[in-house]
Design an enzyme around this catalytic site. Structure first.
Site, PDB file in Angstrom:
ATOM      1  N   ASP A  76      -2.731  24.520 -37.021  1.00 13.27           N
ATOM      2  CA  ASP A  76      -3.017  23.144 -36.591  1.00 13.27           C
ATOM      3  C   ASP A  76      -2.716  22.144 -37.707  1.00 13.27           C
ATOM      4  O   ASP A  76      -2.931  22.448 -38.885  1.00 13.27           O
ATOM      5  CB  ASP A  76      -4.502  23.060 -36.179  1.00 13.27           C
ATOM      6  CG  ASP A  76      -4.788  21.813 -35.342  1.00 13.27           C
ATOM      7  OD1 ASP A  76      -3.827  21.142 -34.911  1.00 13.27           O
ATOM      8  OD2 ASP A  76      -5.968  21.520 -35.133  1.00 13.27           O
TER       9      ASP A  76
ATOM     10  N   ASN B 241       0.297  19.939 -37.692  1.00 12.39           N
ATOM     11  CA  ASN B 241       1.707  19.512 -37.831  1.00 12.39           C
ATOM     12  C   ASN B 241       1.862  18.007 -37.593  1.00 12.39           C
ATOM     13  O   ASN B 241       2.575  17.324 -38.328  1.00 12.39           O
ATOM     14  CB  ASN B 241       2.598  20.228 -36.807  1.00 12.39           C
ATOM     15  CG  ASN B 241       2.702  21.707 -37.070  1.00 12.39           C
ATOM     16  OD1 ASN B 241       2.267  22.178 -38.115  1.00 12.39           O
ATOM     17  ND2 ASN B 241       3.270  22.447 -36.126  1.00 12.39           N
TER      18      ASN B 241
ATOM     19  N   HIS C 289       6.454  19.728 -36.710  1.00 11.20           N
ATOM     20  CA  HIS C 289       6.625  21.055 -36.104  1.00 11.20           C
ATOM     21  C   HIS C 289       7.722  21.843 -36.830  1.00 11.20           C
ATOM     22  O   HIS C 289       7.593  23.040 -37.048  1.00 11.20           O
ATOM     23  CB  HIS C 289       6.958  20.919 -34.614  1.00 11.20           C
ATOM     24  CG  HIS C 289       5.824  20.310 -33.825  1.00 11.20           C
ATOM     25  ND1 HIS C 289       4.514  20.713 -33.984  1.00 11.20           N
ATOM     26  CD2 HIS C 289       5.800  19.332 -32.877  1.00 11.20           C
ATOM     27  CE1 HIS C 289       3.730  20.001 -33.172  1.00 11.20           C
ATOM     28  NE2 HIS C 289       4.487  19.161 -32.497  1.00 11.20           N
TER      29      HIS C 289
ATOM     30  N   SER D  51      -1.768  27.008 -23.333  1.00  9.26           N
ATOM     31  CA  SER D  51      -1.667  26.564 -21.925  1.00  9.26           C
ATOM     32  C   SER D  51      -1.983  25.069 -21.849  1.00  9.26           C
ATOM     33  O   SER D  51      -1.425  24.350 -21.028  1.00  9.26           O
ATOM     34  CB  SER D  51      -2.688  27.276 -21.041  1.00  9.26           C
ATOM     35  OG  SER D  51      -2.973  28.561 -21.467  1.00  9.26           O
ATOM     36  N   GLU D  52      -2.897  24.617 -22.721  1.00  9.66           N
ATOM     37  CA  GLU D  52      -3.327  23.211 -22.697  1.00  9.66           C
ATOM     38  C   GLU D  52      -2.276  22.275 -23.307  1.00  9.66           C
ATOM     39  O   GLU D  52      -2.280  21.071 -23.036  1.00  9.66           O
ATOM     40  CB  GLU D  52      -4.657  23.053 -23.457  1.00  9.66           C
ATOM     41  CG  GLU D  52      -5.856  23.709 -22.765  1.00  9.66           C
ATOM     42  CD  GLU D  52      -5.884  25.236 -22.892  1.00  9.66           C
ATOM     43  OE1 GLU D  52      -5.226  25.783 -23.809  1.00  9.66           O
ATOM     44  OE2 GLU D  52      -6.547  25.891 -22.054  1.00  9.66           O
TER      45      GLU D  52
ATOM     46  N   TRP E 151       0.688  21.907 -22.576  1.00  7.01           N
ATOM     47  CA  TRP E 151       1.580  21.311 -21.557  1.00  7.01           C
ATOM     48  C   TRP E 151       1.189  19.860 -21.280  1.00  7.01           C
ATOM     49  O   TRP E 151       1.987  19.084 -20.791  1.00  7.01           O
ATOM     50  CB  TRP E 151       1.522  22.099 -20.240  1.00  7.01           C
ATOM     51  CG  TRP E 151       2.154  23.454 -20.289  1.00  7.01           C
ATOM     52  CD1 TRP E 151       1.502  24.641 -20.122  1.00  7.01           C
ATOM     53  CD2 TRP E 151       3.530  23.780 -20.505  1.00  7.01           C
ATOM     54  NE1 TRP E 151       2.387  25.685 -20.224  1.00  7.01           N
ATOM     55  CE2 TRP E 151       3.637  25.185 -20.455  1.00  7.01           C
ATOM     56  CE3 TRP E 151       4.684  23.029 -20.743  1.00  7.01           C
ATOM     57  CZ2 TRP E 151       4.848  25.856 -20.632  1.00  7.01           C
ATOM     58  CZ3 TRP E 151       5.889  23.698 -20.922  1.00  7.01           C
ATOM     59  CH2 TRP E 151       5.961  25.077 -20.866  1.00  7.01           C
TER      60      TRP E 151
ATOM     61  N   ARG F  63       0.650  17.590 -23.382  1.00  8.53           N
ATOM     62  CA  ARG F  63       1.167  16.646 -24.401  1.00  8.53           C
ATOM     63  C   ARG F  63       2.283  15.785 -23.802  1.00  8.53           C
ATOM     64  O   ARG F  63       2.846  16.137 -22.755  1.00  8.53           O
ATOM     65  CB  ARG F  63       1.697  17.430 -25.592  1.00  8.53           C
ATOM     66  CG  ARG F  63       0.570  18.079 -26.336  1.00  8.53           C
ATOM     67  CD  ARG F  63       1.005  18.599 -27.682  1.00  8.53           C
ATOM     68  NE  ARG F  63      -0.173  19.032 -28.409  1.00  8.53           N
ATOM     69  CZ  ARG F  63      -0.253  19.167 -29.711  1.00  8.53           C
ATOM     70  NH1 ARG F  63       0.790  18.920 -30.457  1.00  8.53           N
ATOM     71  NH2 ARG F  63      -1.360  19.566 -30.277  1.00  8.53           N
TER      72      ARG F  63
ATOM     73  N   LEU G 293       5.571  45.188 -39.549  1.00  7.36           N
ATOM     74  CA  LEU G 293       4.607  44.230 -38.986  1.00  7.36           C
ATOM     75  C   LEU G 293       4.877  43.972 -37.503  1.00  7.36           C
ATOM     76  O   LEU G 293       6.032  43.777 -37.103  1.00  7.36           O
ATOM     77  CB  LEU G 293       4.741  42.899 -39.754  1.00  7.36           C
ATOM     78  CG  LEU G 293       3.917  41.727 -39.216  1.00  7.36           C
ATOM     79  CD1 LEU G 293       2.446  41.898 -39.558  1.00  7.36           C
ATOM     80  CD2 LEU G 293       4.419  40.393 -39.779  1.00  7.36           C
TER      81      LEU G 293
ATOM     82  N   ARG H  60     -12.896  25.316 -34.302  1.00  6.67           N
ATOM     83  CA  ARG H  60     -13.069  25.843 -32.939  1.00  6.67           C
ATOM     84  C   ARG H  60     -11.976  26.852 -32.636  1.00  6.67           C
ATOM     85  O   ARG H  60     -10.991  26.967 -33.355  1.00  6.67           O
ATOM     86  CB  ARG H  60     -13.088  24.708 -31.919  1.00  6.67           C
ATOM     87  CG  ARG H  60     -11.934  23.736 -32.034  1.00  6.67           C
ATOM     88  CD  ARG H  60     -12.005  22.635 -30.963  1.00  6.67           C
ATOM     89  NE  ARG H  60     -10.940  21.689 -31.161  1.00  6.67           N
ATOM     90  CZ  ARG H  60     -11.104  20.424 -31.565  1.00  6.67           C
ATOM     91  NH1 ARG H  60     -12.300  19.956 -31.807  1.00  6.67           N
ATOM     92  NH2 ARG H  60     -10.070  19.640 -31.726  1.00  6.67           N
TER      93      ARG H  60
ATOM     94  N   SER I 137     -10.436  27.135 -29.475  1.00 12.37           N
ATOM     95  CA  SER I 137      -9.423  26.536 -28.598  1.00 12.37           C
ATOM     96  C   SER I 137      -8.786  27.515 -27.613  1.00 12.37           C
ATOM     97  O   SER I 137      -7.554  27.529 -27.458  1.00 12.37           O
ATOM     98  CB  SER I 137      -8.340  25.857 -29.436  1.00 12.37           C
ATOM     99  OG  SER I 137      -8.894  24.787 -30.163  1.00 12.37           O
TER     100      SER I 137
ATOM    101  N   GLU J  65     -13.750  37.666 -38.407  1.00 14.61           N
ATOM    102  CA  GLU J  65     -14.230  36.763 -39.453  1.00 14.61           C
ATOM    103  C   GLU J  65     -13.412  35.484 -39.317  1.00 14.61           C
ATOM    104  O   GLU J  65     -12.190  35.545 -39.104  1.00 14.61           O
ATOM    105  CB  GLU J  65     -14.004  37.383 -40.840  1.00 14.61           C
ATOM    106  CG  GLU J  65     -14.697  38.736 -41.032  1.00 14.61           C
ATOM    107  CD  GLU J  65     -16.228  38.637 -40.977  1.00 14.61           C
ATOM    108  OE1 GLU J  65     -16.766  37.564 -41.284  1.00 14.61           O
ATOM    109  OE2 GLU J  65     -16.865  39.638 -40.611  1.00 14.61           O
TER     110      GLU J  65
HETATM  111  C1  FPP Z   1      -0.236  22.231 -34.039  1.00 11.87           C
HETATM  112  O1  FPP Z   1      -0.018  21.013 -34.654  1.00 11.87           O
HETATM  113  C2  FPP Z   1       0.909  23.080 -33.763  1.00 11.87           C
HETATM  114  C3  FPP Z   1       1.504  23.323 -32.527  1.00 11.87           C
HETATM  115  C4  FPP Z   1       1.236  22.609 -31.289  1.00 11.87           C
HETATM  116  C5  FPP Z   1       2.425  24.421 -32.342  1.00 11.87           C
HETATM  117  C6  FPP Z   1       3.747  24.346 -32.989  1.00 11.87           C
HETATM  118  C7  FPP Z   1       3.819  25.312 -34.099  1.00 11.87           C
HETATM  119  C8  FPP Z   1       4.931  25.477 -34.809  1.00 11.87           C
HETATM  120  C9  FPP Z   1       6.159  24.719 -34.499  1.00 11.87           C
HETATM  121  C10 FPP Z   1       4.932  26.397 -35.971  1.00 11.87           C
HETATM  122  C11 FPP Z   1       5.452  27.785 -35.784  1.00 11.87           C
HETATM  123  C12 FPP Z   1       6.262  28.168 -34.626  1.00 11.87           C
HETATM  124  C13 FPP Z   1       6.604  29.443 -34.249  1.00 11.87           C
HETATM  125  C14 FPP Z   1       7.630  29.654 -33.208  1.00 11.87           C
HETATM  126  C15 FPP Z   1       6.001  30.646 -34.818  1.00 11.87           C
HETATM  127  P1  FPP Z   1      -0.528  19.710 -33.885  1.00 11.87           P
HETATM  128  O2  FPP Z   1       0.663  19.091 -33.272  1.00 11.87           O
HETATM  129  O3  FPP Z   1      -1.634  20.043 -32.963  1.00 11.87           O
HETATM  130  O4  FPP Z   1      -1.067  18.868 -35.099  1.00 11.87           O
HETATM  131  P2  FPP Z   1      -2.135  17.692 -35.048  1.00 11.87           P
HETATM  132  O5  FPP Z   1      -3.464  18.314 -34.737  1.00 11.87           O
HETATM  133  O6  FPP Z   1      -2.081  17.185 -36.451  1.00 11.87           O
HETATM  134  O7  FPP Z   1      -1.680  16.705 -34.040  1.00 11.87           O
END
Ligand code: FPP
Length: 252
Positions: free
Chosen positions: A23, A25, A40, A69-70, A72, A74, A134, A197, A199, A210
């Site tokens: 979380d 990005n 992202h 799922s949530e 979508w 955005r 892995l 949380r 989510s 943990e």
């Molecule tokens: C949360 O940041 C991240 C996402 C919604 C998912 C996107 C994740 C990536 C692009 C990284 C790795 C990808 C792969 C394919 C492994 P946010 O947009 O919710 O951030 P915010 O809470 O600051 O708005």
């Protein structure tokens, strides 16, 4: 009927299964006056670093929450940009992951994803299926409740078809029917970005995890932060409902 007491897994100070809610990005990009998509993209780099880190430490399973799922809900442009990014990432990274003996697996509702992405997902899974390093699980269009309902429906179907009886439904059989069937429970959950949380992530598998929460925004989550999370895990005493004294009295 008495409830069976679950046996305690053998104590280990290395997690077998690490799950991550990546979380922050969007906020990382906002702070730099960049579009959220730039966050992202930077997030993909951080994910690549974490995969290398976990592979080097012989972690068995790493599960990344890439799209819930949530998510979508955005804005359309952000969802579109994320889907395009996922297709590009698959194209670019599949080779590298294969060379590094990583087994890729996707969990989530594929029916809701575009055909281009599903094709890439299928190819990457096929290509890496015999790898022994892995296991990297990427959750896309995934929700923990959705997963549980799907498993319940699949089992109900098996009962209807006469291949399963209700008496044979137990926790082990149920876990095997979930999307992550075959992976152990999550030992360590990492969530970045300051929220505390779950989510709707891996609801079933997080039962005894943990929980490591970090204020670091995902694109800045480095190997040092991952090492801090592992150290946090190593310092926990996992009691599974027992007392600390009971565990100390137990032979190793
Ligand atoms: C949360 O940041 C991240 C996402 C919604 C998912 C996107 C994740 C990536 C692009 C990284 C790795 C990808 C792969 C394919 C492994 P946010 O947009 O919710 O951030 P915010 O809470 O600051 O708005």
């Amino acid at each position: 009927m008495s409830t069976p007491i679950p046996s305690i897994p053998a104590p280990r100070n290395v997690p077998r299964h690490v799950a991550v809610i990546m979380d922050g990005n969007g906020r990382w990009a906002n702070l730099r006056a960049m579009p959220r998509q730039a966050g992202h993209k930077a997030g993909v780099k951080a994910a690549r670093q974490l995969v290398e880190y976990m592979a080097e430490r012989s972690i068995e399973c790493l599960t990344l929450f890439a799209f819930s799922s949530e998510n979508w809900a955005r804005p359309r442009e952000e969802v579109g940009a994320l889907m395009t990014l996922f297709v590009e990432v698959m194209k670019r990274e599949a080779d590298n992951l294969h060379k590094n003996n990583v087994r890729l697996r996707f969990i989530g509702n594929r029916d809701s994803l575009g055909s281009r992405l599903v094709k890439r997902i299928d190819e990457a899974e096929q290509r890496t299926r015999d790898n022994t390093g892995l296991q990297l699980n990427v959750a896309m269009a995934y929700g923990g409740r959705w997963d549980i309902v799907e498993a319940a429906r699949a089992m109900a179907e098996q009962v209807r078809n006469g291949v399963l009886t209700p008496e044979r439904i137990d926790e082990t059989a149920f876990a095997e029917t979930l999307e992550l069937g075959g992976c152990p429970d999550v030992d360590l959950l990492i969530r970045t970005g300051g929220e505390k949380r779950i989510s709707n992530f891996l609801l079933w598998h997080l039962a005894y995890a943990e929980l490591f929460f970090s204020d670091v925004l995902w694109p800045e989550f480095s190997s040092e932060h991952a090492a801090e999370a592992i150290r946090f895990f190593e310092a926990r005493q996992r009691r599974y409902g027992r007392t600390g004294d009971q565990l100390e009295a137990q032979p190793c």
